[in-house]
Design a protein around this motif. Sequence first.
Motif, PDB file in Angstrom:
ATOM      1  N   TRP A 170       0.847  -1.190   0.000  1.00  0.00           N
ATOM      2  CA  TRP A 170       0.000   0.000   0.000  1.00  0.00           C
ATOM      3  C   TRP A 170       0.886   1.244   0.000  1.00  0.00           C
ATOM      4  CZ3 TRP A 170      -4.750  -1.231  -1.106  1.00  0.00           C
ATOM      5  CH2 TRP A 170      -5.243  -2.478  -0.697  1.00  0.00           C
ATOM      6  N   GLY A 171       0.666   2.126  -0.953  1.00  0.00           N
ATOM      7  CA  GLY A 171       1.413   3.371  -1.026  1.00  0.00           C
ATOM      8  C   GLY A 171       2.815   3.241  -1.580  1.00  0.00           C
ATOM      9  N   CYS A 172       3.212   2.066  -2.015  1.00  0.00           N
ATOM     10  CA  CYS A 172       4.562   1.870  -2.560  1.00  0.00           C
ATOM     11  C   CYS A 172       4.695   2.628  -3.883  1.00  0.00           C
ATOM     12  CB  CYS A 172       4.838   0.385  -2.776  1.00  0.00           C
ATOM     13  SG  CYS A 172       6.402   0.027  -3.632  1.00  0.00           S
ATOM     14  N   ARG A 173       5.735   3.442  -3.961  1.00  0.00           N
ATOM     15  CA  ARG A 173       5.978   4.228  -5.165  1.00  0.00           C
ATOM     16  C   ARG A 173       7.206   3.753  -5.940  1.00  0.00           C
ATOM     17  NH1 ARG A 173       4.648  10.492  -3.347  1.00  0.00           N
ATOM     18  NH2 ARG A 173       2.585  10.065  -2.457  1.00  0.00           N
ATOM     19  N   CYS A 174       7.706   2.598  -5.590  1.00  0.00           N
ATOM     20  CA  CYS A 174       8.872   2.077  -6.289  1.00  0.00           C
ATOM     21  C   CYS A 174       8.519   1.793  -7.750  1.00  0.00           C
ATOM     22  CB  CYS A 174       9.373   0.808  -5.614  1.00  0.00           C
ATOM     23  SG  CYS A 174       9.952   1.061  -3.911  1.00  0.00           S
ATOM     24  N   ARG A 175       9.551   1.844  -8.590  1.00  0.00           N
ATOM     25  CA  ARG A 175       9.351   1.571 -10.010  1.00  0.00           C
ATOM     26  C   ARG A 175      10.510   0.719 -10.526  1.00  0.00           C
ATOM     27  NH1 ARG A 175       7.948   6.908 -13.283  1.00  0.00           N
ATOM     28  NH2 ARG A 175       9.769   7.753 -12.212  1.00  0.00           N
ATOM     29  N   VAL A 176      10.368   0.293 -11.753  1.00  0.00           N
ATOM     30  CA  VAL A 176      11.387  -0.525 -12.410  1.00  0.00           C
ATOM     31  C   VAL A 176      11.601   0.036 -13.809  1.00  0.00           C
ATOM     32  CG1 VAL A 176      11.820  -2.806 -13.406  1.00  0.00           C
ATOM     33  CG2 VAL A 176      10.929  -2.616 -11.090  1.00  0.00           C
ATOM     34  N   PHE A 177      12.857   0.063 -14.235  1.00  0.00           N
ATOM     35  CA  PHE A 177      13.203   0.539 -15.569  1.00  0.00           C
ATOM     36  C   PHE A 177      14.008  -0.535 -16.296  1.00  0.00           C
ATOM     37  CE2 PHE A 177      12.903   4.179 -12.753  1.00  0.00           C
ATOM     38  CZ  PHE A 177      12.061   5.036 -13.451  1.00  0.00           C
ATOM     39  N   SER A 178      13.901  -0.572 -17.612  1.00  0.00           N
ATOM     40  CA  SER A 178      14.713  -1.519 -18.371  1.00  0.00           C
ATOM     41  C   SER A 178      16.060  -0.886 -18.692  1.00  0.00           C
ATOM     42  CB  SER A 178      13.988  -1.957 -19.653  1.00  0.00           C
ATOM     43  OG  SER A 178      13.780  -0.858 -20.518  1.00  0.00           O
ATOM     44  N   VAL A 179      17.103  -1.703 -18.674  1.00  0.00           N
ATOM     45  CA  VAL A 179      18.454  -1.221 -18.947  1.00  0.00           C
ATOM     46  C   VAL A 179      19.172  -2.212 -19.862  1.00  0.00           C
ATOM     47  CG1 VAL A 179      18.670   0.064 -16.794  1.00  0.00           C
ATOM     48  CG2 VAL A 179      19.358  -2.326 -16.855  1.00  0.00           C
ATOM     49  N   GLY A 180      20.194  -1.700 -20.537  1.00  0.00           N
ATOM     50  CA  GLY A 180      20.989  -2.524 -21.437  1.00  0.00           C
ATOM     51  C   GLY A 180      22.430  -2.606 -20.997  1.00  0.00           C
ATOM     52  N   PRO A 181      23.260  -3.281 -21.777  1.00  0.00           N
ATOM     53  CA  PRO A 181      24.670  -3.460 -21.415  1.00  0.00           C
ATOM     54  C   PRO A 181      25.415  -2.151 -21.180  1.00  0.00           C
ATOM     55  CG  PRO A 181      24.061  -4.973 -23.166  1.00  0.00           C
ATOM     56  CD  PRO A 181      22.908  -4.036 -22.981  1.00  0.00           C
ATOM     57  N   ARG A 182      25.162  -1.123 -21.988  1.00  0.00           N
ATOM     58  CA  ARG A 182      25.855   0.150 -21.793  1.00  0.00           C
ATOM     59  C   ARG A 182      25.462   0.793 -20.469  1.00  0.00           C
ATOM     60  NH1 ARG A 182      25.694   3.177 -27.723  1.00  0.00           N
ATOM     61  NH2 ARG A 182      26.954   1.611 -28.850  1.00  0.00           N
TER      62      ARG A 182
END
Length: 227
Positions: A170-182
């Motif tokens: 509840w209320g979590c604002r975490c996020r995830v992003f995609s990343v590459g080798p660079r």
Amino acid sequence: MRADAIVDPAVFDLPFEEAIAFLRRKLNVPTLKWDDLWKEEHAKGFMVAGAYRDDLLADFRKAVDKAISKGITLEEFRRDFDAIVGRYGWSYHGSRNWRSELIYSTNIRTAYMAGRWRQMTDPEVLAQRPYLIYRHGDSRVPRLHHLAWDGLVLAADDPWWKTHYPPNGWGCRCRVFSVGPRDLDRLGKSGPDRAPESTIDPETGAPVGIDRGWDYNVGEAAMRLQP
């Protein structure tokens, strides 16, 4: 280099139709309690705890749809919330500000993260950016486990994401992003990290650091239930 300096075109540049589609595929499910739907079932059903009348729930659905599709603010949503409550004489638990924010933020964040998962796991995106990085939400009262996961990089298909993909409570604002080798090079990493060990909290039945009932991947659930 901070992880939030990574700009992911798959996240920021595309029209965000995926989040809107996530909500619009849901079925209205009148309920008395939030856990009348459990874990992945929330990816299929739209509910507001205590909204057990079809017409009341339908009006909340319209208000949430407007919030997501038009990007209205919390204050604008609260005006819709007040109108709906007044129209039906709805009696709800908690204060007006708390309850309206709960409905607004929970639906927006789950739709946002479900849509991002669909974008980030597109095969063409994965070919260029096969990893995901966890970003803490910078809340005023950080959850220590969420903060510890900040900057963690794992392969997109790592099993850890099945239970730890945000929101993680509840209320979590975490996020995830995609990343590459660079991106890994700029982060000073030679490869993905090792997934943290997950210990089940006997009080919640979920991994430590995740609220009861939130230990599922809303993006995977949406793609499985809503092709």
